[in-house]
Enzyme design. Structure first.
Site, PDB file in Angstrom:
ATOM      1  CE1 TYR A 163       0.839   0.482   4.666  1.00 38.44           C
ATOM      2  CE2 TYR A 163       0.296  -1.939   4.783  1.00 38.44           C
ATOM      3  CZ  TYR A 163       1.125  -0.859   4.588  1.00 38.44           C
ATOM      4  OH  TYR A 163       1.330  -1.056   6.371  1.00 38.44           O
ATOM      5  NE  ARG A 207       7.039   8.692   6.380  1.00 41.60           N
ATOM      6  CZ  ARG A 207       7.264   7.339   6.584  1.00 41.60           C
ATOM      7  NH1 ARG A 207       7.993   6.821   6.851  1.00 41.60           N
ATOM      8  NH2 ARG A 207       6.088   7.627   6.877  1.00 41.60           N
TER       9      ARG A 207
HETATM   10  C1  PLP Z   1       4.864   0.628   6.610  1.00 44.10           C
HETATM   11  C2  PLP Z   1       6.038  -0.584   7.633  1.00 44.10           C
HETATM   12  C3  PLP Z   1       5.845  -2.064   7.968  1.00 44.10           C
HETATM   13  C4  PLP Z   1       3.972  -1.617   7.953  1.00 44.10           C
HETATM   14  O1  PLP Z   1       3.449  -2.905   8.389  1.00 44.10           O
HETATM   15  P1  PLP Z   1       2.418  -3.465   8.074  1.00 44.10           P
HETATM   16  O2  PLP Z   1       2.029  -5.010   8.830  1.00 44.10           O
HETATM   17  O3  PLP Z   1       1.453  -3.598   6.510  1.00 44.10           O
HETATM   18  O4  PLP Z   1       0.811  -2.959   8.865  1.00 44.10           O
HETATM   19  C5  PLP Z   1       6.247  -2.310   7.899  1.00 44.10           C
HETATM   20  N1  PLP Z   1       8.034  -2.209   8.296  1.00 44.10           N
HETATM   21  C6  PLP Z   1       8.132  -1.256   7.940  1.00 44.10           C
HETATM   22  C7  PLP Z   1       9.933  -0.694   7.621  1.00 44.10           C
HETATM   23  C8  PLP Z   1       7.297  -0.019   7.513  1.00 44.10           C
HETATM   24  O5  PLP Z   1       7.858   1.241   6.636  1.00 44.10           O
END
Ligand code: PLP
Length: 411
Positions: free
Chosen positions: A223, A370
């Site tokens: 996403y 950011r």
């Molecule tokens: C956005 C992000 C996530 C998000 O994890 P979800 O399980 O999709 O909520 C995890 N790790 C990093 C480094 C991110 O930038």
């Protein structure tokens, strides 16, 4: 000022062939600098989401599993994302969230290196990466050591045969620093350990080169720059050479070699399908698949050039407009992802003031403004306009207004 306007015009002309703005639906009065958190909606994604709900679910009903190949979607979309991150077909599947996929990888990778007691990760990792790595390691009785990326190669050499896995982000979510995937993977391999990469902030903007870089595992969000929509499923990469040994701790029926045999006993599929668990969120998954068509006909090297040009020009504009905030993001092209992070003691209020002006970025603790540059739908003209808004917010101290200082639940 007109010099910058003219430069923006020229740069937009130079990069016209990578401009996909017309495929996205971004409100007219918004400069969207948060595509690294929630990618913008494309027309293809919107139309497909409606089609999946109305025609497929509504009309085909259960037949859609075959007629619209819902069953094969996790691997099919996995191969499409694989092409964007340098993975040959058959190594990527789209399923679950990034958090869940990381859990599978940390456990499976550590099991592949029995007798080794340490997992290395970055103290500045995105929190879910820290939490998940710790709980996965706890289950296996392993120790998590927190070592910044810059010191990781040295520490890996010291740990030697006690290291099981080095798990790092390719691009730091806060500072936007881009790390050397190949070099750190080699350092892990030199001591017989494995490497996992979190591509949340590089998939779709940096030519990742998983196969060429020798990566063992990778995970990433659907996403963010991939624009799959809120809650779109995540992807997980397991290098071909590890598939037979990838022993996932989450053995759901959709990872089974013959799911419809309805067997009492679990036998993992031979392919990347073994990383699947349960039924995929099909509306999201197929919306993500449609969103990925924005990359059709684009070479990631070209996307990268556009991205660097946008962030580079934005930095140039800030300088020309007298904005001298400390930069958290490296200035050098080879170390910069697709974002620009500025430090300001009132970063939260600065971001709110920018949002009030239609420039949507986000705040990250403790003092980071950011600003993400999703290259497919941003222009150099947008970068200049955003820089002018930043300059105005700082010049007029808009961040001191009380309405910009009240924290919302989601920051
Ligand atoms: C956005 C992000 C996530 C998000 O994890 P979800 O399980 O999709 O909520 C995890 N790790 C990093 C480094 C991110 O930038």
């Amino acid at each position: 000022m007109s010099d910058l306007t003219e430069r923006a015009r020229q740069l937009d002309a130079t990069h016209a062939h990578t401009d996909r703005r017309s495929q996205f639906r971004i409100p007219e009065d918004v400069i969207y600098l948060d595509g690294n958190s929630l990618g913008a909606l494309s027309t293809a994604a919107a139309e497909t989401a409606a089609d999946v709900v109305s025609r497929q679910w509504g009309g085909q009903l259960i037949r859609a599993w075959n007629e619209s190949d819902w069953w094969g979607a996790p691997e099919r979309v996995g191969d499409t994302i694989g092409a964007l991150v340098g993975a040959a077909p058959g190594q990527v599947v789209v399923t679950d969230s990034t958090s869940v996929n990381l859990f599978k990888v940390v456990v499976a990778a550590s099991r592949m290196r029995p007798g080794r007691s340490t997992v290395l990760t970055d103290p500045d990792s995105f929190p879910t990466d820290l939490y998940i790595t710790r709980s996965a390691a706890d289950l296996l009785g392993l120790t998590v050591e927190l070592v910044p990326v810059a010191e990781a190669a040295g520490r890996i050499a010291e740990l030697g045969s006690s290291l099981a896995l080095a798990s790092y982000s390719h691009v730091d979510y806060r500072t936007g620093e881009l790390w050397d995937l190949e070099a750190l993977t080699r350092a892990a391999h030199d001591v017989g350990a494995l490497a996992c990469w979190d591509l949340c902030h590089s998939a779709g903007v940096v030519p990742v080169g998983l196969d060429d870089g020798g990566a063992d595992f990778a995970i990433g969000c659907g996403y963010k720059y991939l624009s799959g929509g809120p809650g779109a499923p995540s992807f997980v990469y397991v290098a071909q050479r590890h598939l037979a040994d990838f022993d996932s701790p989450l053995t759901g029926w959709q990872g089974h070699a013959s799911p419809f045999a309805m067997s009492r006993d679990y036998e993992p599929a031979a392919s990347i399908t073994r990383a699947r668990v349960g039924t995929a969120p099909l509306i999201s998954l197929l919306t993500l698949e449609a969103a990925l068509t924005a990359f059709d006909g684009l070479d990631l090297q070209e996307v990268r050039r556009r991205s660097l040009s946008l962030t580079g020009f934005f930095l140039e504009c800030l300088g020309a407009l007298g904005v001298d905030l400390p930069l958290a993001t490296p200035r050098e092209d080879e170390h910069r992802g697709s974002q620009v992070s500025l430090r300001h003691p009132e970063a939260y209020a600065v971001v709110q003031a920018l949002i009030a002006r239609g420039v949507i970025g986000d705040f990250r603790e403790p003092d980071i403004v950011r600003l993400g540059f999703a290259p497919l739908y941003l222009s150099h003209a947008d970068a200049l306009a955003a820089a002018e808004h930043v300059a105005a917010v700082l010049r007029d101290k808009e961040y001191e207004r009380p309405e910009f200082r009240t924290r919302a639940a989601v920051t």
